[in-house]
Every structure is written in structure tokens, then in C-alpha cells.
Design an enzyme around this catalytic site. Sequence first.
Site, PDB file in Angstrom:
ATOM      1  N   LYS A   5       0.840  -1.199   0.000  1.00 10.57           N
ATOM      2  CA  LYS A   5       0.000   0.000   0.000  1.00 10.57           C
ATOM      3  C   LYS A   5       0.877   1.252   0.000  1.00 10.57           C
ATOM      4  O   LYS A   5       2.075   1.169   0.299  1.00 10.57           O
ATOM      5  CB  LYS A   5      -0.892  -0.011   1.236  1.00 10.57           C
ATOM      6  CG  LYS A   5      -0.116  -0.009   2.548  1.00 10.57           C
ATOM      7  CD  LYS A   5      -1.006  -0.339   3.730  1.00 10.57           C
ATOM      8  CE  LYS A   5      -0.177  -0.370   5.012  1.00 10.57           C
ATOM      9  NZ  LYS A   5      -0.914  -0.976   6.113  1.00 10.57           N
TER      10      LYS A   5
ATOM     11  N   ARG B  60     -10.762   0.408  14.738  1.00 11.72           N
ATOM     12  CA  ARG B  60     -10.670   1.206  13.515  1.00 11.72           C
ATOM     13  C   ARG B  60     -11.712   0.658  12.553  1.00 11.72           C
ATOM     14  O   ARG B  60     -12.785   1.203  12.424  1.00 11.72           O
ATOM     15  CB  ARG B  60      -9.243   1.111  12.955  1.00 11.72           C
ATOM     16  CG  ARG B  60      -8.977   1.979  11.772  1.00 11.72           C
ATOM     17  CD  ARG B  60      -7.495   2.019  11.387  1.00 11.72           C
ATOM     18  NE  ARG B  60      -6.947   0.704  11.058  1.00 11.72           N
ATOM     19  CZ  ARG B  60      -5.694   0.499  10.648  1.00 11.72           C
ATOM     20  NH1 ARG B  60      -4.868   1.520  10.527  1.00 11.72           N
ATOM     21  NH2 ARG B  60      -5.262  -0.706  10.359  1.00 11.72           N
TER      22      ARG B  60
ATOM     23  N   TYR C 205      14.828  31.933   3.569  1.00 16.20           N
ATOM     24  CA  TYR C 205      13.598  32.641   3.940  1.00 16.20           C
ATOM     25  C   TYR C 205      13.584  33.059   5.400  1.00 16.20           C
ATOM     26  O   TYR C 205      14.036  32.318   6.277  1.00 16.20           O
ATOM     27  CB  TYR C 205      12.386  31.741   3.697  1.00 16.20           C
ATOM     28  CG  TYR C 205      11.983  31.671   2.239  1.00 16.20           C
ATOM     29  CD1 TYR C 205      11.591  32.821   1.558  1.00 16.20           C
ATOM     30  CD2 TYR C 205      11.986  30.460   1.562  1.00 16.20           C
ATOM     31  CE1 TYR C 205      11.217  32.757   0.218  1.00 16.20           C
ATOM     32  CE2 TYR C 205      11.604  30.382   0.239  1.00 16.20           C
ATOM     33  CZ  TYR C 205      11.225  31.539  -0.425  1.00 16.20           C
ATOM     34  OH  TYR C 205      10.860  31.469  -1.734  1.00 16.20           O
TER      35      TYR C 205
ATOM     36  N   MET D  26      10.679  25.287  -0.571  1.00 23.90           N
ATOM     37  CA  MET D  26       9.822  24.337  -1.275  1.00 23.90           C
ATOM     38  C   MET D  26      10.636  23.390  -2.166  1.00 23.90           C
ATOM     39  O   MET D  26      10.382  22.184  -2.198  1.00 23.90           O
ATOM     40  CB  MET D  26       8.789  25.091  -2.129  1.00 23.90           C
ATOM     41  CG  MET D  26       7.748  24.180  -2.746  1.00 23.90           C
ATOM     42  SD  MET D  26       6.617  25.027  -3.860  1.00 23.90           S
ATOM     43  CE  MET D  26       5.652  25.998  -2.727  1.00 23.90           C
TER      44      MET D  26
HETATM   45  C1  LIG Z   1      -0.149  -1.905   6.847  1.00 25.25           C
HETATM   46  C2  LIG Z   1      -0.704  -3.117   7.439  1.00 25.25           C
HETATM   47  C3  LIG Z   1       0.134  -4.153   7.872  1.00 25.25           C
HETATM   48  C4  LIG Z   1       1.635  -4.048   7.885  1.00 25.25           C
HETATM   49  O1  LIG Z   1       2.039  -3.372   9.033  1.00 25.25           O
HETATM   50  P1  LIG Z   1       3.589  -3.151   9.340  1.00 25.25           P
HETATM   51  O2  LIG Z   1       3.590  -2.544  10.692  1.00 25.25           O
HETATM   52  O3  LIG Z   1       4.087  -2.213   8.299  1.00 25.25           O
HETATM   53  O4  LIG Z   1       4.218  -4.470   9.265  1.00 25.25           O
HETATM   54  C5  LIG Z   1      -0.456  -5.307   8.320  1.00 25.25           C
HETATM   55  N1  LIG Z   1      -1.804  -5.436   8.362  1.00 25.25           N
HETATM   56  C6  LIG Z   1      -2.630  -4.455   7.981  1.00 25.25           C
HETATM   57  C7  LIG Z   1      -4.097  -4.665   8.066  1.00 25.25           C
HETATM   58  C8  LIG Z   1      -2.118  -3.252   7.518  1.00 25.25           C
HETATM   59  O5  LIG Z   1      -2.947  -2.279   7.146  1.00 25.25           O
END
Ligand SMILES: *Cc1c(COP(=O)(O)O)cnc(C)c1O
Length: 367
Positions: free
Chosen positions: A39, A135, A263, A312
Site C-alpha cells: 500500500k 478502527r 527565507y 519548497m
Molecule cells: C499496513 C498493514 C500491515 C503491515 O504493518 P507493518 O507494521 O508495516 O508491518 C499489516 N496489516 C494491515 C491490516 C495493515 O494495514
Amino acid sequence: MRELVYDTTLEIHMDNLVSNLNYYRSLLKPHTKVMVMVKAFSYGLGTYDVAKLLEENKVDYLGVANTFEGIELRKAGIKLPIMVMKPEVDSFDLVVEYQLTPTLFSQHALERLIDTVDNSKPLAISIKIDTGMHRLGFDSTEISELTKTLKANSFLKIESIFSHLAAAEDPKEDEFSCHQIKTFISIANTISENFSYPIDQHILNSNGIVRFTDSQFDMVRLGIGLYGISSDKKTQNNLLPASTLKSKIAQIKHIKKGETVGYNRRGVATENITIATIPVGYADGLNRNLSNGNWSMIVNNQKAPIVGNVCMDMVMIDVTNINCNVGDEAFIFSAKNTIIEMSKCIGTIPYEILTSYSPRVKRVFKY
Ligand SMILES: *Cc1c(COP(=O)(O)O)cnc(C)c1O
């Protein structure tokens, strides 16, 4: 057309990713499956190239956050199963079209899925259980309705049931983590008993793999560890850095005592200094809180502190005592000035540093 030569590049050390993957694999039983989380642009590195590497190295699953990320991988030709952690309920049709595995986390989402998709064909899904993270996910009070709905819609094939640890890395919260694991086992088994086919169970993220290895069940979900970062000291020593961010000195200036740099005139020369201007700024992801000496780049193996405010598109660094020239490399982070240290400097976590470098920074994959 001639290819553009970039000043600022994020070099990704593909062999190191493989080495990190194999380190985590060495902790697991031979039959435990590995899902790798890609992701957020593979934690900032580049989704497709990393996914391709993982496919070649035969991981079992890829994990993405949203449907868009999954579609991008399919369009790029990735064939591995892809689990979408929080699919948009308004786009379940696309989840199916691109052969992604949706995670169902609420009765509402489940019913939207059933209403949207063609129920004449089997569809693999995964079920997320909330065991304390609060969550997303079904909690224990919602399990009987969930099970009833799933049984009434047998075209849905539960591929896995999973949950997520809220504090896997924190020894002070081990009691809570163990409670989460126990709750998970109980709920996952309650659901599974209603179905005659095998269902994978998983709860461990990277830090969980190291600290709760016995609870690896059928699969683990590796994220930050693949990218070279662990909060466990021993594990960290076994990991290799995933990336190096570097740029090139654009100009060198000699600043007289009393003059200022950048700046708001925040960089004040308390003596005669030499500065180098580096073409990387907060729009590239260099956090502005690193201004005014809060971070140092590495030039010619020496520390060159940031002078004044990060701009920037540029930043100035102090190279007074460093032998260097225009065009020389400046390492924003590297094995010598790490992402972990950078995250501490500005009160955040390595995850945020990794995922903050903008698309403007050229990714260069080194094999
Ligand atoms: C991102 C994620 C992980 C991985 O977590 P890490 O701490 O990066 O190993 C595992 N499970 C879910 C549901 C996640 O969203």
C-alpha cells in the site's frame, strides 16, 4: 528522446528487499503464507517494481489499502492475489472486475457487496475482525449476524479471517496484544466452524512476526520490515536499508559573519561559513521541521547540517569544513543518516518519512 538525468533520486536497493523478505521468512514455519503490504506506493518506494520483485520471489499475497492501488497493480500486469484492506463500498463492481479480494469489515459493507455483485459466480472475500484496534472490523457482538449472512450467500468464499494488532511493537502492551490474539482465535474459530472449507487466519504485522511468532497461524502480513525497519533491536540488525535518498550540490557560496541564509533570514552566520544549495525541498517530502540544524546531510562522508529553513524546492547546508564541489552527492538519508533517526528528529515514525517523498523524486531501482 534522451532520458532526463535527475538531480534528486531515491535509490531502491532491490537485493536488500529480498534479503529482508528472506529474513522474515526464516522466522516462519515452512507452510505459513506471506502477504506483503504494498500500500501507499509500497511504503513510498514504487508499487509496481516492488510488486513485480515480490511476485518473482513467490510471496503468496499482496496487500493494498484501497481499490485504486489494486487496480493499478492489475493494469501493470501483476497476477498475485491482491487483498484490498478498505475497499470503497461504491466500487465493489471494480473490485470484482479486477479480481481483487475485498475485505469486509461491517455488515453495511457486506450487504452493499451482496447487492452489487453477480451472485452466480464464486467470489473470494476476507473478513476483518476488530479485536481492540477500534478502527475497522466486525466485533464479537456482530458475528452471528455476519455468519448468517455469509451462509445465506454461499457464492461468497471466505478466503481469510484476520485482525490487526494495535501495539505489536510495544512490550508494555503485550498483555493487550495477547488479549487481542485470544479474542481473534475465538471469533475466527466461531465463524470457521460454519463452513466446510479451510479458511486462513492471520493477525501478525512485521513487529508481530518477531514478537508473537507463535501466533503466525496460516499467514502473516509483512510491511515495514520488508522496507528495512523494525522496532526490535535484534531484528533491525538483521535488516538492510531499502533506500537511499540523494541529490547533488547545485551551487556553493561563501557567507560572511552576520549575513543570513534563506527565507525569513533564519540561517544566521555566526562566523564566516560555506554553504551548499541542494535541490530538494519540502515539496519533495523533506519535512520543514528538519530546518535550522535539525538534520544533517552527508557530503563527502561528513555531516552537513541544514542552514535556515527548508524551502519548497531547495535547501542549504553547511559545508564549511567539508571538501566538496558543485555536482558532488549529498545524501539526505542513507546508511549513515537513517530514516529512523530522521523520524525521531521530528517526532514521527519511519512509516511517515518513507511515505512522504513525493512523486517528483525520481525512483531508481537498483538490482
Ligand atoms: C499496513 C498493514 C500491515 C503491515 O504493518 P507493518 O507494521 O508495516 O508491518 C499489516 N496489516 C494491515 C491490516 C495493515 O494495514
